[in-house]
Design an enzyme around this catalytic site. Structure first.
Site, PDB file in Angstrom:
ATOM      1  N   TYR A  61       0.838  -1.203   0.000  1.00  0.00           N
ATOM      2  CA  TYR A  61       0.000   0.000   0.000  1.00  0.00           C
ATOM      3  C   TYR A  61       0.870   1.249   0.000  1.00  0.00           C
ATOM      4  CZ  TYR A  61      -2.674   3.934   1.715  1.00  0.00           C
ATOM      5  OH  TYR A  61      -3.218   5.181   1.852  1.00  0.00           O
ATOM      6  N   GLY A  68      -5.063   6.347  -0.054  1.00  0.00           N
ATOM      7  CA  GLY A  68      -6.417   6.521   0.430  1.00  0.00           C
ATOM      8  C   GLY A  68      -7.399   5.656  -0.307  1.00  0.00           C
TER       9      GLY A  68
END
Length: 516
Positions: A61, A68
Protein backbone atom coordinates in the site's frame (compact mmCIF):
# COMPACT_ATOMS: atom_id res chain seq x y z
CA UNK A 1 15.83 9.67 26.80
CA UNK A 2 15.60 13.38 27.41
CA UNK A 3 18.93 15.22 27.28
CA UNK A 4 17.64 18.79 27.44
CA UNK A 5 20.25 19.61 30.07
CA UNK A 6 22.94 19.07 27.45
CA UNK A 7 23.42 20.88 24.16
CA UNK A 8 22.21 17.85 22.22
CA UNK A 9 18.91 15.98 22.03
CA UNK A 10 19.26 12.39 20.89
CA UNK A 11 16.48 10.86 18.78
CA UNK A 12 16.02 7.08 18.75
CA UNK A 13 17.30 6.65 22.28
CA UNK A 14 14.19 6.45 24.43
CA UNK A 15 11.35 8.81 25.30
CA UNK A 16 11.48 12.47 24.43
CA UNK A 17 9.73 15.16 26.45
CA UNK A 18 7.76 18.28 25.60
CA UNK A 19 10.74 20.25 26.88
CA UNK A 20 13.03 18.51 24.38
CA UNK A 21 10.93 19.69 21.45
CA UNK A 22 10.55 23.22 22.86
CA UNK A 23 14.29 23.33 23.61
CA UNK A 24 15.08 23.01 19.90
CA UNK A 25 13.68 26.54 19.61
CA UNK A 26 13.98 28.06 23.08
CA UNK A 27 17.56 26.93 23.77
CA UNK A 28 18.63 26.32 20.16
CA UNK A 29 19.49 22.76 21.16
CA UNK A 30 21.10 20.61 18.50
CA UNK A 31 19.68 17.21 17.58
CA UNK A 32 21.31 13.95 16.61
CA UNK A 33 20.43 10.33 15.92
CA UNK A 34 21.25 7.56 18.34
CA UNK A 35 24.01 5.11 17.49
CA UNK A 36 22.32 2.48 19.66
CA UNK A 37 22.56 -0.95 18.02
CA UNK A 38 18.85 -1.75 18.47
CA UNK A 39 17.80 1.53 16.88
CA UNK A 40 20.17 1.08 13.96
CA UNK A 41 18.90 -2.45 13.41
CA UNK A 42 15.28 -1.23 13.25
CA UNK A 43 16.14 1.34 10.60
CA UNK A 44 18.31 -1.00 8.52
CA UNK A 45 15.90 -3.92 8.62
CA UNK A 46 12.89 -1.72 7.87
CA UNK A 47 14.50 -0.53 4.65
CA UNK A 48 15.69 -4.02 3.73
CA UNK A 49 12.27 -5.55 4.41
CA UNK A 50 10.54 -3.04 2.12
CA UNK A 51 13.03 -3.73 -0.64
CA UNK A 52 12.49 -7.46 -0.18
CA UNK A 53 8.70 -7.10 -0.30
CA UNK A 54 8.86 -4.98 -3.40
CA UNK A 55 11.07 -7.49 -5.15
CA UNK A 56 9.24 -10.65 -4.05
CA UNK A 57 5.57 -9.60 -3.86
CA UNK A 58 5.39 -6.34 -5.73
CA UNK A 59 2.34 -5.15 -3.77
CA UNK A 60 2.57 -2.66 -0.90
CA UNK A 61 0.00 0.00 0.00
CA UNK A 62 1.22 3.46 -0.93
CA UNK A 63 4.24 1.97 -2.68
CA UNK A 64 2.70 0.06 -5.57
CA UNK A 65 -0.83 1.40 -5.06
CA UNK A 66 -2.49 4.79 -4.97
CA UNK A 67 -3.29 6.52 -1.70
CA UNK A 68 -6.42 6.52 0.43
CA UNK A 69 -9.49 5.49 -1.50
CA UNK A 70 -7.16 5.00 -4.51
CA UNK A 71 -5.57 1.99 -2.78
CA UNK A 72 -7.15 -0.29 -5.39
CA UNK A 73 -5.25 1.44 -8.17
CA UNK A 74 -2.18 -0.61 -9.09
CA UNK A 75 0.81 1.52 -10.03
CA UNK A 76 3.06 0.09 -12.77
CA UNK A 77 6.51 -0.81 -11.50
CA UNK A 78 8.03 1.63 -13.95
CA UNK A 79 6.26 4.49 -12.12
CA UNK A 80 6.67 3.34 -8.50
CA UNK A 81 9.68 5.56 -7.89
CA UNK A 82 7.76 8.65 -8.97
CA UNK A 83 4.76 8.00 -6.73
CA UNK A 84 6.13 9.56 -3.49
CA UNK A 85 7.01 12.76 -5.34
CA UNK A 86 3.45 13.03 -6.65
CA UNK A 87 2.11 12.61 -3.11
CA UNK A 88 4.14 15.58 -1.94
CA UNK A 89 3.09 17.71 -4.90
CA UNK A 90 -0.66 17.21 -5.05
CA UNK A 91 -0.90 17.97 -1.33
CA UNK A 92 0.79 21.33 -1.87
CA UNK A 93 -2.51 23.18 -1.52
CA UNK A 94 -2.28 24.64 1.98
CA UNK A 95 -3.70 28.10 2.61
CA UNK A 96 -3.97 30.65 5.41
CA UNK A 97 -1.17 32.20 7.39
CA UNK A 98 2.15 30.42 7.68
CA UNK A 99 3.46 28.75 10.80
CA UNK A 100 6.27 30.70 12.44
CA UNK A 101 9.91 29.72 12.08
CA UNK A 102 9.81 28.40 15.63
CA UNK A 103 6.73 26.30 14.97
CA UNK A 104 8.17 24.98 11.72
CA UNK A 105 11.33 23.90 13.49
CA UNK A 106 9.35 22.10 16.19
CA UNK A 107 7.32 20.37 13.47
CA UNK A 108 10.57 19.04 11.99
CA UNK A 109 11.62 17.77 15.43
CA UNK A 110 8.23 16.15 16.07
CA UNK A 111 8.33 14.33 12.73
CA UNK A 112 11.87 13.19 13.41
CA UNK A 113 10.68 11.85 16.78
CA UNK A 114 8.05 9.66 15.11
CA UNK A 115 10.28 8.39 12.31
CA UNK A 116 12.99 7.63 14.88
CA UNK A 117 10.77 5.02 16.49
CA UNK A 118 12.06 2.76 13.72
CA UNK A 119 8.71 1.54 12.40
CA UNK A 120 8.32 3.71 9.32
CA UNK A 121 10.68 2.05 6.87
CA UNK A 122 12.63 5.24 6.15
CA UNK A 123 16.27 5.47 5.15
CA UNK A 124 19.24 7.00 6.93
CA UNK A 125 19.43 9.60 4.18
CA UNK A 126 15.99 10.92 5.09
CA UNK A 127 16.63 10.86 8.83
CA UNK A 128 20.01 12.55 8.47
CA UNK A 129 18.62 15.31 6.26
CA UNK A 130 15.89 16.05 8.80
CA UNK A 131 18.62 16.38 11.43
CA UNK A 132 20.50 18.80 9.19
CA UNK A 133 17.39 20.91 8.59
CA UNK A 134 16.91 21.34 12.35
CA UNK A 135 20.55 22.00 13.15
CA UNK A 136 21.15 24.39 10.25
CA UNK A 137 17.86 26.28 10.66
CA UNK A 138 16.49 25.42 7.23
CA UNK A 139 12.80 25.51 8.11
CA UNK A 140 9.95 24.73 5.70
CA UNK A 141 7.40 27.50 5.12
CA UNK A 142 4.22 25.65 6.08
CA UNK A 143 0.65 26.97 5.64
CA UNK A 144 -1.52 26.65 8.75
CA UNK A 145 -4.72 25.49 7.04
CA UNK A 146 -5.64 22.29 5.20
CA UNK A 147 -5.31 19.44 7.72
CA UNK A 148 -8.29 17.49 9.07
CA UNK A 149 -6.01 15.58 11.44
CA UNK A 150 -6.35 12.16 9.76
CA UNK A 151 -4.64 10.79 7.73
CA UNK A 152 -2.49 12.88 9.99
CA UNK A 153 -1.30 16.29 8.83
CA UNK A 154 -1.01 15.38 5.17
CA UNK A 155 -1.11 18.80 3.53
CA UNK A 156 1.10 20.75 5.96
CA UNK A 157 3.61 17.89 6.16
CA UNK A 158 3.82 17.83 2.36
CA UNK A 159 5.82 21.04 2.77
CA UNK A 160 8.34 19.13 4.90
CA UNK A 161 8.53 16.37 2.29
CA UNK A 162 8.81 18.89 -0.53
CA UNK A 163 11.64 20.63 1.29
CA UNK A 164 13.58 17.36 1.51
CA UNK A 165 13.21 17.14 -2.27
CA UNK A 166 14.56 20.69 -2.60
CA UNK A 167 11.28 21.96 -4.05
CA UNK A 168 9.56 24.18 -1.47
CA UNK A 169 10.21 27.53 0.19
CA UNK A 170 12.13 27.64 3.45
CA UNK A 171 13.03 30.17 6.12
CA UNK A 172 16.80 30.48 5.88
CA UNK A 173 19.11 33.12 7.34
CA UNK A 174 16.29 35.60 7.84
CA UNK A 175 14.85 35.23 4.34
CA UNK A 176 12.45 33.00 2.44
CA UNK A 177 14.41 31.03 -0.12
CA UNK A 178 13.85 27.88 -2.15
CA UNK A 179 14.99 24.74 -0.35
CA UNK A 180 17.35 23.86 -3.18
CA UNK A 181 19.10 27.21 -2.84
CA UNK A 182 19.43 26.81 0.94
CA UNK A 183 20.83 23.30 0.47
CA UNK A 184 23.39 24.54 -2.02
CA UNK A 185 24.60 27.23 0.37
CA UNK A 186 24.94 24.67 3.16
CA UNK A 187 26.57 21.99 1.03
CA UNK A 188 23.58 19.67 1.33
CA UNK A 189 21.83 17.64 -1.34
CA UNK A 190 18.10 16.97 -1.72
CA UNK A 191 17.06 13.36 -1.41
CA UNK A 192 15.01 11.20 -3.72
CA UNK A 193 12.18 9.69 -1.70
CA UNK A 194 12.29 5.91 -1.53
CA UNK A 195 9.13 3.78 -1.66
CA UNK A 196 6.93 4.53 1.41
CA UNK A 197 8.95 7.61 2.44
CA UNK A 198 6.41 10.11 1.16
CA UNK A 199 3.75 8.45 3.30
CA UNK A 200 6.13 8.16 6.25
CA UNK A 201 6.78 11.90 6.34
CA UNK A 202 3.25 13.10 5.63
CA UNK A 203 0.95 10.48 7.10
CA UNK A 204 1.36 11.47 10.74
CA UNK A 205 0.55 13.89 13.54
CA UNK A 206 3.73 15.96 13.71
CA UNK A 207 2.12 19.37 13.12
CA UNK A 208 -0.55 19.08 15.80
CA UNK A 209 1.93 17.46 18.20
CA UNK A 210 4.53 20.20 17.76
CA UNK A 211 1.87 22.86 18.31
CA UNK A 212 0.68 20.96 21.38
CA UNK A 213 4.21 21.04 22.81
CA UNK A 214 4.35 24.79 22.30
CA UNK A 215 0.87 25.22 23.80
CA UNK A 216 1.77 23.16 26.86
CA UNK A 217 4.87 25.23 27.51
CA UNK A 218 2.91 28.48 27.29
CA UNK A 219 -0.07 27.20 29.29
CA UNK A 220 2.18 26.01 32.10
CA UNK A 221 3.72 29.47 32.33
CA UNK A 222 0.35 31.23 32.07
CA UNK A 223 -0.87 29.21 35.04
CA UNK A 224 2.05 30.36 37.18
CA UNK A 225 1.71 33.95 36.01
CA UNK A 226 -2.02 34.05 36.77
CA UNK A 227 -1.18 32.78 40.25
CA UNK A 228 1.29 35.62 40.76
CA UNK A 229 -1.20 38.15 39.32
CA UNK A 230 -3.78 36.93 41.84
CA UNK A 231 -1.37 37.69 44.68
CA UNK A 232 -0.65 41.15 43.24
CA UNK A 233 -4.36 41.86 42.76
CA UNK A 234 -5.10 40.75 46.31
CA UNK A 235 -2.45 43.14 47.62
CA UNK A 236 -3.77 46.00 45.49
CA UNK A 237 -7.33 45.32 46.72
CA UNK A 238 -6.35 44.88 50.40
CA UNK A 239 -7.51 41.30 50.13
CA UNK A 240 -7.85 38.70 52.85
CA UNK A 241 -4.96 36.26 52.77
CA UNK A 242 -6.95 33.69 54.76
CA UNK A 243 -8.60 32.69 51.47
CA UNK A 244 -5.38 30.83 50.61
CA UNK A 245 -4.77 29.17 53.97
CA UNK A 246 -3.19 25.73 53.87
CA UNK A 247 -5.66 24.31 56.40
CA UNK A 248 -8.55 25.55 54.28
CA UNK A 249 -7.25 23.82 51.17
CA UNK A 250 -6.36 20.60 52.96
CA UNK A 251 -10.07 19.72 53.06
CA UNK A 252 -10.47 19.89 49.27
CA UNK A 253 -7.39 17.96 48.19
CA UNK A 254 -6.95 18.63 44.47
CA UNK A 255 -3.13 18.71 44.29
CA UNK A 256 -2.83 21.46 41.68
CA UNK A 257 -5.37 23.64 43.45
CA UNK A 258 -3.52 23.19 46.74
CA UNK A 259 -0.27 24.14 45.04
CA UNK A 260 -1.79 27.34 43.61
CA UNK A 261 -3.17 28.36 47.00
CA UNK A 262 0.20 27.68 48.64
CA UNK A 263 1.97 29.87 46.09
CA UNK A 264 -0.42 32.77 46.66
CA UNK A 265 -0.24 32.26 50.42
CA UNK A 266 3.53 32.53 50.33
CA UNK A 267 3.43 35.53 48.01
CA UNK A 268 1.13 37.32 50.45
CA UNK A 269 3.39 36.65 53.44
CA UNK A 270 0.33 35.11 55.07
CA UNK A 271 2.06 33.79 58.19
CA UNK A 272 3.47 37.21 59.11
CA UNK A 273 0.11 38.91 58.61
CA UNK A 274 -2.50 36.64 60.19
CA UNK A 275 -5.32 39.08 59.45
CA UNK A 276 -4.72 41.80 56.90
CA UNK A 277 -8.29 42.64 55.97
CA UNK A 278 -11.46 43.62 57.77
CA UNK A 279 -13.46 41.72 55.13
CA UNK A 280 -14.32 38.10 55.76
CA UNK A 281 -14.75 37.30 52.07
CA UNK A 282 -13.33 38.80 48.89
CA UNK A 283 -15.04 38.48 45.53
CA UNK A 284 -14.83 35.16 43.74
CA UNK A 285 -12.20 36.35 41.26
CA UNK A 286 -9.79 36.57 44.20
CA UNK A 287 -11.19 34.06 46.68
CA UNK A 288 -11.78 31.30 44.11
CA UNK A 289 -8.67 31.94 42.02
CA UNK A 290 -6.95 28.72 43.19
CA UNK A 291 -10.05 26.79 42.19
CA UNK A 292 -9.98 28.30 38.69
CA UNK A 293 -6.22 28.09 38.11
CA UNK A 294 -6.16 24.71 39.85
CA UNK A 295 -8.22 23.13 37.09
CA UNK A 296 -5.41 23.82 34.63
CA UNK A 297 -2.72 22.85 37.14
CA UNK A 298 -4.43 19.53 37.82
CA UNK A 299 -4.93 18.93 34.10
CA UNK A 300 -1.30 19.51 33.13
CA UNK A 301 -0.04 16.03 34.15
CA UNK A 302 -2.53 14.13 32.00
CA UNK A 303 -2.19 16.65 29.19
CA UNK A 304 1.55 16.00 29.29
CA UNK A 305 0.95 12.26 29.20
CA UNK A 306 -1.25 12.46 26.11
CA UNK A 307 1.08 14.84 24.24
CA UNK A 308 4.26 12.92 25.07
CA UNK A 309 2.72 9.55 24.21
CA UNK A 310 1.83 10.94 20.79
CA UNK A 311 5.29 12.48 20.44
CA UNK A 312 6.92 9.14 21.17
CA UNK A 313 4.75 7.11 18.80
CA UNK A 314 5.11 5.79 15.30
CA UNK A 315 2.04 7.49 13.84
CA UNK A 316 2.15 6.86 10.10
CA UNK A 317 0.55 4.10 8.03
CA UNK A 318 1.35 1.37 7.30
CA UNK A 319 3.66 0.49 10.18
CA UNK A 320 6.77 -1.37 9.02
CA UNK A 321 8.16 -3.97 11.43
CA UNK A 322 11.40 -4.79 9.69
CA UNK A 323 12.70 -7.12 12.37
CA UNK A 324 9.50 -9.18 12.59
CA UNK A 325 8.83 -8.64 8.87
CA UNK A 326 5.29 -7.34 9.19
CA UNK A 327 3.40 -4.66 7.29
CA UNK A 328 0.67 -3.49 9.65
CA UNK A 329 -2.16 -1.38 8.24
CA UNK A 330 -3.99 0.77 10.73
CA UNK A 331 -4.92 4.30 11.71
CA UNK A 332 -2.11 5.59 13.92
CA UNK A 333 -2.21 8.87 11.97
CA UNK A 334 -5.47 9.69 13.78
CA UNK A 335 -4.89 12.70 16.05
CA UNK A 336 -7.72 12.16 18.52
CA UNK A 337 -5.57 12.34 21.65
CA UNK A 338 -3.98 15.63 20.65
CA UNK A 339 -7.40 16.97 19.65
CA UNK A 340 -8.77 16.06 23.09
CA UNK A 341 -5.76 17.55 24.85
CA UNK A 342 -5.97 20.82 22.93
CA UNK A 343 -9.74 21.16 23.23
CA UNK A 344 -9.39 20.60 26.98
CA UNK A 345 -6.40 22.88 27.41
CA UNK A 346 -8.00 25.83 25.61
CA UNK A 347 -10.99 25.58 27.96
CA UNK A 348 -8.73 25.76 31.03
CA UNK A 349 -6.67 28.60 29.56
CA UNK A 350 -9.69 30.67 28.53
CA UNK A 351 -10.85 30.46 32.14
CA UNK A 352 -7.59 32.18 33.13
CA UNK A 353 -8.49 35.03 30.78
CA UNK A 354 -11.96 35.23 32.30
CA UNK A 355 -10.49 35.25 35.82
CA UNK A 356 -7.96 37.98 34.99
CA UNK A 357 -10.65 40.03 33.25
CA UNK A 358 -12.78 39.94 36.42
CA UNK A 359 -9.78 40.96 38.53
CA UNK A 360 -8.97 44.02 36.41
CA UNK A 361 -12.69 44.91 36.34
CA UNK A 362 -12.60 44.96 40.15
CA UNK A 363 -9.38 46.98 40.27
CA UNK A 364 -10.73 49.83 38.12
CA UNK A 365 -14.18 50.08 39.75
CA UNK A 366 -14.44 52.42 42.78
CA UNK A 367 -17.48 50.46 43.96
CA UNK A 368 -15.30 47.37 44.43
CA UNK A 369 -11.61 48.37 44.64
CA UNK A 370 -11.58 49.47 48.27
CA UNK A 371 -10.27 53.00 47.97
CA UNK A 372 -8.22 52.90 44.79
CA UNK A 373 -8.86 55.78 42.38
CA UNK A 374 -11.31 55.47 39.53
CA UNK A 375 -9.84 53.42 36.65
CA UNK A 376 -6.58 53.20 38.60
CA UNK A 377 -5.54 56.64 37.39
CA UNK A 378 -2.64 58.02 39.41
CA UNK A 379 -3.53 61.59 38.43
CA UNK A 380 -3.98 63.91 41.40
CA UNK A 381 -5.79 67.12 42.27
CA UNK A 382 -7.88 68.54 39.45
CA UNK A 383 -5.96 66.46 36.86
CA UNK A 384 -7.97 63.44 37.99
CA UNK A 385 -11.08 64.86 36.30
CA UNK A 386 -9.70 64.45 32.78
CA UNK A 387 -7.55 61.33 33.12
CA UNK A 388 -8.94 57.84 32.58
CA UNK A 389 -6.15 55.45 33.54
CA UNK A 390 -6.97 51.84 32.69
CA UNK A 391 -10.54 52.43 31.49
CA UNK A 392 -9.94 51.49 27.83
CA UNK A 393 -7.49 48.73 28.74
CA UNK A 394 -10.22 47.05 30.78
CA UNK A 395 -12.58 47.31 27.81
CA UNK A 396 -9.89 45.66 25.70
CA UNK A 397 -9.63 42.84 28.24
CA UNK A 398 -13.34 42.17 27.87
CA UNK A 399 -12.93 41.99 24.09
CA UNK A 400 -9.93 39.64 24.25
CA UNK A 401 -11.64 37.47 26.85
CA UNK A 402 -14.84 37.21 24.84
CA UNK A 403 -12.89 36.10 21.79
CA UNK A 404 -10.98 33.52 23.82
CA UNK A 405 -14.18 32.13 25.32
CA UNK A 406 -15.80 31.96 21.89
CA UNK A 407 -12.96 29.74 20.64
CA UNK A 408 -13.48 27.12 23.36
CA UNK A 409 -15.98 25.26 21.16
CA UNK A 410 -14.27 21.86 20.73
CA UNK A 411 -12.84 21.35 17.26
CA UNK A 412 -12.75 17.57 17.66
CA UNK A 413 -16.54 17.25 17.38
CA UNK A 414 -16.55 18.79 13.89
CA UNK A 415 -15.41 15.70 12.03
CA UNK A 416 -16.12 15.79 8.29
CA UNK A 417 -16.21 12.80 5.94
CA UNK A 418 -13.70 13.43 3.18
CA UNK A 419 -11.57 11.81 0.46
CA UNK A 420 -14.43 9.83 -1.08
CA UNK A 421 -15.51 8.65 2.41
CA UNK A 422 -12.22 6.83 3.00
CA UNK A 423 -11.37 9.43 5.64
CA UNK A 424 -14.92 9.35 6.97
CA UNK A 425 -14.06 10.10 10.63
CA UNK A 426 -11.26 12.56 11.26
CA UNK A 427 -9.76 14.17 14.37
CA UNK A 428 -9.45 17.91 13.57
CA UNK A 429 -6.47 17.80 15.94
CA UNK A 430 -4.50 20.49 14.13
CA UNK A 431 -7.44 22.89 14.15
CA UNK A 432 -7.83 22.23 17.89
CA UNK A 433 -4.13 22.97 18.43
CA UNK A 434 -4.29 26.17 16.38
CA UNK A 435 -7.37 27.26 18.32
CA UNK A 436 -5.58 26.55 21.58
CA UNK A 437 -2.62 28.71 20.58
CA UNK A 438 -4.96 31.55 19.63
CA UNK A 439 -6.73 31.24 22.99
CA UNK A 440 -3.32 31.36 24.65
CA UNK A 441 -2.38 34.50 22.72
CA UNK A 442 -5.61 36.25 23.74
CA UNK A 443 -5.21 35.09 27.34
CA UNK A 444 -1.63 36.37 27.46
CA UNK A 445 -2.95 39.76 26.39
CA UNK A 446 -5.46 39.80 29.26
CA UNK A 447 -2.77 38.65 31.70
CA UNK A 448 -0.45 41.41 30.51
CA UNK A 449 -3.09 44.07 31.10
CA UNK A 450 -4.11 42.72 34.52
CA UNK A 451 -0.48 42.38 35.58
CA UNK A 452 0.14 46.05 34.81
CA UNK A 453 -3.10 47.08 36.50
CA UNK A 454 -2.30 45.18 39.69
CA UNK A 455 1.18 46.70 39.84
CA UNK A 456 -0.32 50.15 39.26
CA UNK A 457 -2.70 49.55 42.17
CA UNK A 458 0.08 48.43 44.51
CA UNK A 459 2.25 51.42 43.61
CA UNK A 460 -0.66 53.79 44.29
CA UNK A 461 -1.13 52.15 47.72
CA UNK A 462 2.58 52.66 48.40
CA UNK A 463 2.47 56.31 47.37
CA UNK A 464 -0.51 56.83 49.68
CA UNK A 465 1.27 55.15 52.57
CA UNK A 466 -1.29 52.31 52.69
CA UNK A 467 1.24 49.61 51.85
CA UNK A 468 4.82 49.29 53.04
CA UNK A 469 7.24 47.81 50.55
CA UNK A 470 9.14 46.18 53.40
CA UNK A 471 6.08 44.03 54.12
CA UNK A 472 6.26 42.44 50.67
CA UNK A 473 7.97 39.13 50.02
CA UNK A 474 11.21 39.38 48.03
CA UNK A 475 9.62 37.67 45.01
CA UNK A 476 6.75 40.17 44.90
CA UNK A 477 8.98 43.17 45.57
CA UNK A 478 11.49 42.15 42.89
CA UNK A 479 8.76 41.62 40.28
CA UNK A 480 7.22 45.01 41.02
CA UNK A 481 10.65 46.64 40.71
CA UNK A 482 11.31 44.90 37.41
CA UNK A 483 7.96 45.89 35.91
CA UNK A 484 8.43 49.46 37.15
CA UNK A 485 11.59 49.70 35.05
CA UNK A 486 9.63 49.56 31.79
CA UNK A 487 6.21 50.70 33.04
CA UNK A 488 6.02 54.29 34.23
CA UNK A 489 3.16 54.92 36.61
CA UNK A 490 0.09 55.84 34.57
CA UNK A 491 -0.74 59.39 35.68
CA UNK A 492 -1.48 61.34 32.52
CA UNK A 493 -3.36 59.51 29.78
CA UNK A 494 -1.09 58.13 27.07
CA UNK A 495 -1.27 55.38 24.42
CA UNK A 496 -0.45 52.04 26.01
CA UNK A 497 -0.50 49.70 23.02
CA UNK A 498 3.29 49.46 22.77
CA UNK A 499 3.55 48.87 26.51
CA UNK A 500 0.97 46.09 26.29
CA UNK A 501 2.73 44.46 23.32
CA UNK A 502 6.03 44.65 25.18
CA UNK A 503 4.49 43.01 28.24
CA UNK A 504 2.90 40.25 26.14
CA UNK A 505 6.30 39.62 24.55
CA UNK A 506 7.85 39.35 28.02
CA UNK A 507 5.18 36.80 28.95
CA UNK A 508 5.74 34.76 25.80
CA UNK A 509 9.51 34.74 26.37
CA UNK A 510 8.89 33.93 30.05
CA UNK A 511 10.85 36.89 31.42
CA UNK A 512 9.94 36.25 35.05
CA UNK A 513 11.01 33.15 36.94
CA UNK A 514 7.86 32.09 38.76
CA UNK A 515 7.97 29.57 41.58
CA UNK A 516 9.99 26.37 41.60
Amino acid sequence: MSTTEQANIVFGQGRLTIEDIVSVVKNKAKVSLSDDAEFCEKVDKGVAFLDKLLEEEGHIYGVTTGYGDSCTVEVPMSLVEELPMHLTRFHGCGLGKFFTIEQGKMILAARLASLSQGFSGVSWDLLNLLVELVNRDIVPVIPEEGSVGASGDLTPLSYVAGTLLGERDTYYQGEIVNAGEAFEKEGLKPIKLRPKEGLAIMNGTAVMTALACQAYDRAQYASKLMTRITALSSLALKGNSHHFDDILFSVKPHPGQINVAKRVQNDLNHHEHPRNSHRLQDRYSIRCAPHVIGVLEDSLPWLRSMIENELNSANDNPIIDGIGEHVLHGGHFYGGHIAMAMDSMKNCVANLADLADRQIATLVDVKMNHGLPSNLSAATAERRFINHGFKAIQIGCSAWTAEALKLTMPASVFSRSTECHNQDKVSMGTIAARDCLRVLELTEQVLAATLLASVQGIRIRMLNGELNKDSLTPAIANMIDDISEFFDLLEEDRPTDKLLRQTVAYIQTQRWSLYD
